[in-house]
Enzyme design. Structure first.
Site, mmCIF file in Angstrom:
data_model
loop_
_atom_site.group_PDB
_atom_site.id
_atom_site.type_symbol
_atom_site.label_atom_id
_atom_site.label_comp_id
_atom_site.label_asym_id
_atom_site.label_seq_id
_atom_site.Cartn_x
_atom_site.Cartn_y
_atom_site.Cartn_z
ATOM 1 N N CYS A 18 -3.126 -16.953 16.534
ATOM 2 C CA CYS A 18 -2.594 -16.130 17.621
ATOM 3 C C CYS A 18 -2.814 -16.885 18.929
ATOM 4 C CB CYS A 18 -3.331 -14.795 17.738
ATOM 5 S SG CYS A 18 -3.252 -13.809 16.254
ATOM 6 N N CYS A 44 -7.528 -11.408 20.496
ATOM 7 C CA CYS A 44 -7.878 -10.150 21.166
ATOM 8 C C CYS A 44 -9.229 -9.685 20.639
ATOM 9 C CB CYS A 44 -6.832 -9.092 20.875
ATOM 10 S SG CYS A 44 -5.149 -9.691 21.070
ATOM 11 N N ASP A 94 -5.185 5.378 11.958
ATOM 12 C CA ASP A 94 -4.989 4.755 10.652
ATOM 13 C C ASP A 94 -6.264 5.042 9.863
ATOM 14 O OD1 ASP A 94 -3.474 3.368 8.844
ATOM 15 O OD2 ASP A 94 -3.092 1.676 10.198
ATOM 16 N N ARG A 142 -7.917 -7.242 12.521
ATOM 17 C CA ARG A 142 -8.006 -8.231 11.429
ATOM 18 C C ARG A 142 -8.890 -9.401 11.774
ATOM 19 N NH1 ARG A 142 -2.061 -7.833 10.655
ATOM 20 N NH2 ARG A 142 -1.937 -5.849 9.558
ATOM 21 N N CYS A 148 -9.310 -6.968 17.870
ATOM 22 C CA CYS A 148 -8.418 -7.191 16.730
ATOM 23 C C CYS A 148 -8.931 -6.490 15.465
ATOM 24 C CB CYS A 148 -8.290 -8.683 16.472
ATOM 25 S SG CYS A 148 -7.178 -9.050 15.098
ATOM 26 N N ARG A 200 7.295 -0.214 1.467
ATOM 27 C CA ARG A 200 7.141 -1.281 2.448
ATOM 28 C C ARG A 200 5.914 -2.138 2.141
ATOM 29 N NH1 ARG A 200 6.303 3.731 4.052
ATOM 30 N NH2 ARG A 200 4.568 4.313 5.398
ATOM 31 N N ARG A 256 0.816 -1.205 0.000
ATOM 32 C CA ARG A 256 0.000 0.000 0.000
ATOM 33 C C ARG A 256 0.852 1.258 0.000
ATOM 34 N NH1 ARG A 256 -4.088 -0.008 4.903
ATOM 35 N NH2 ARG A 256 -2.135 0.473 5.912
ATOM 36 N N TYR A 257 2.034 1.171 0.582
ATOM 37 C CA TYR A 257 2.936 2.323 0.648
ATOM 38 C C TYR A 257 4.125 2.076 -0.274
ATOM 39 C CZ TYR A 257 0.234 3.063 4.878
ATOM 40 O OH TYR A 257 -0.783 3.231 5.755
ATOM 41 N N ASP A 261 -9.538 0.983 15.400
ATOM 42 C CA ASP A 261 -10.071 1.106 14.040
ATOM 43 C C ASP A 261 -11.586 0.877 13.999
ATOM 44 O OD1 ASP A 261 -7.583 1.614 12.829
ATOM 45 O OD2 ASP A 261 -7.091 -0.522 12.903
ATOM 46 N N LYS A 285 -1.478 6.323 8.193
ATOM 47 C CA LYS A 285 -1.509 6.859 9.568
ATOM 48 C C LYS A 285 -1.286 8.364 9.572
ATOM 49 C CE LYS A 285 0.143 2.699 11.909
ATOM 50 N NZ LYS A 285 0.388 1.858 10.736
HETATM 51 S S1 SF4 Z 1 -4.533 -8.060 17.780
HETATM 52 FE FE1 SF4 Z 1 -5.313 -9.635 16.340
HETATM 53 S S2 SF4 Z 1 -3.497 -10.271 15.185
HETATM 54 FE FE2 SF4 Z 1 -2.758 -9.201 17.012
HETATM 55 S S3 SF4 Z 1 -2.415 -10.796 18.549
HETATM 56 FE FE3 SF4 Z 1 -4.461 -10.009 18.873
HETATM 57 S S4 SF4 Z 1 -5.810 -11.353 17.689
HETATM 58 FE FE4 SF4 Z 1 -3.735 -11.658 16.945
#
Ligand code: SF4
Length: 378
Positions: free
Chosen positions: A133, A137, A339, A142, A140, A124, A120-121, A302, A346
């Protein structure tokens, strides 16, 4: 007395794991295998009402949940508002989705020239190495793909990504992410790192991992010896609360730096009810500095589907920076960034320090709200 002995107590295991042999507890593979991911497991650790159980099960249709015994041991079992619990165990508001929220607010899938690679940039790229994971979380960004085995990328996908990077000499920096890249075996990480380092124009490799926080046992001397061969490696980790700064995390970070020769920085996500308070952020950042981890970013949460209960106002983040700057060491003051939705990148938000500007005369206010004049150069 050493810093770690003074400020970083060992985490206390929950009673359910009190008799677990140390050899198991300290093994990252055992911690992964024993992840808590059923209501039955969870009830062996803390009281869970039937209503909470129903919500947790309903949420699994949207985003799986799981946590290591280590991370579970950081939860205060009788505190429903425990900041660790709120990050790891699903709650009712996750099921509410607003029409302005998005599955992929950063448009990572839109700028994907080959499977598992976002470009995207200009200089990088972002490489997805796993869907897995240790802890999923709840905030998250994603969660559209993390925890879903169907989104895992094969070694063939990775090879296509390496070819793309090799064909683009303008790319000098690769972020390895996921999921959490340290969910890969050492062997697979070696495969990824050795291919990237073989590309002559790659300068910087970044590893985005939360394992220091959720599974510090993963940071072994063997892993770090392997990482050392492929430096410079910048590790971006993700502590959100001072309770996560345990002795185990301290030791893991030290291994990454002392044996892995990695540079470690922190990207805290600003989360309502968890760390949307200047005193908590200051305490976290001061602890991170004792761990030699640089507080790098405070990330605005986000606009991801089902995360509205975690999002604070933008002013809250600006106020936190205002309460840090000048009140503690500049080392403990990260950039507060948003972001931009749609892949805009960002931007940094800062408090307003300029009071007045006339020609070359600028008047500023300082951290204590006293005014000072600066005469600009020609
Ligand atoms: S924020 Fe998302 S990608 Fe990062 S450790 Fe937690 S669950 Fe995994």
């Amino acid at each position: 007395m050493r810093i770690q002995d003074r400020f970083f107590p060992q985490s206390q295991r929950v009673p359910a794991f009190a008799s677990t042999p140390d050899a198991h507890w300290n093994s990252w593979i055992w911690q992964q295998q024993k992840r808590i991911k059923t209501i039955h497991d969870l009830r062996s650790l803390m009281p869970i009402t039937d209503e909470e159980a129903a919500i947790i099960e309903a949420s699994a249709d949207h985003f799986h949940w799981a946590m290591t015994p280590y991370y579970a041991s950081l939860i205060e079992p009788n505190n429903p508002q425990c900041p660790i619990r709120l990050q790891a165990i699903p709650s009712q508001p996750e099921l509410t989705v607003h029409d302005y929220e998005m599955h992929d607010p950063l448009a990572e899938e839109t700028h994907m020239p080959t499977p598992g690679l976002t470009h995207r940039y200009p200089d990088r790229v972002l490489l997805y190495s796993t869907h897995n994971c240790p802890v999923y979380c709840r905030h998250c960004t994603r969660k559209r793909k993390v925890a879903n085995p169907a989104t895992a990328h094969t070694n063939e996908d990775l090879k296509k990504a390496f070819t793309y990077i090799a064909d683009h000499p303008e790319v000098r920096d690769v972020l390895i992410s996921g999921g959490d890249p340290l969910s890969n075996s050492d062997g697979r990480l070696h495969f990824i790192l050795s291919h990237l380092r073989a590309i002559p124009h790659i300068e910087i490799i970044r590893l985005c991992t939360r394992n220091i926080v959720t599974l510090p046992q993963r940071i072994t001397p063997e892993l770090c010896q392997m990482l050392q061969k492929f430096g410079p490696i910048y590790v971006n980790t993700h502590f959100n609360h001072p309770r996560e700064c345990t002795r185990e995390a301290f030791d893991a970070a030290a291994l990454l730096m002392d044996i892995g020769h990695c540079v470690v920085s922190n990207q805290m996500v600003l989360l309502k009810g968890i760390n949307d308070n200047a005193e908590i952020v200051k305490s976290l950042n001061q602890k991170l500095l004792l761990m030699r981890i640089r507080p790098y970013y405070i990330l605005q949460c986000d606009m991801v589907s089902g995360l509205s209960h975690f999002r604070t106002s933008l002013q809250t983040g600006i106020d936190i920076i205002d309460a840090l700057r000048g009140h503690t060491s500049g080392l403990a003051v990260p950039h507060y960034v948003v972001d931009l939705p749609g892949g805009g990148g960002k931007i940094s938000l800062v408090p307003q320090y300029t009071v007045e500007k006339t020609d070359k005369k600028w008047t500023f206010r300082n951290y204590a709200h006293r005014h000072f004049t600066y005469i600009d150069s020609l």
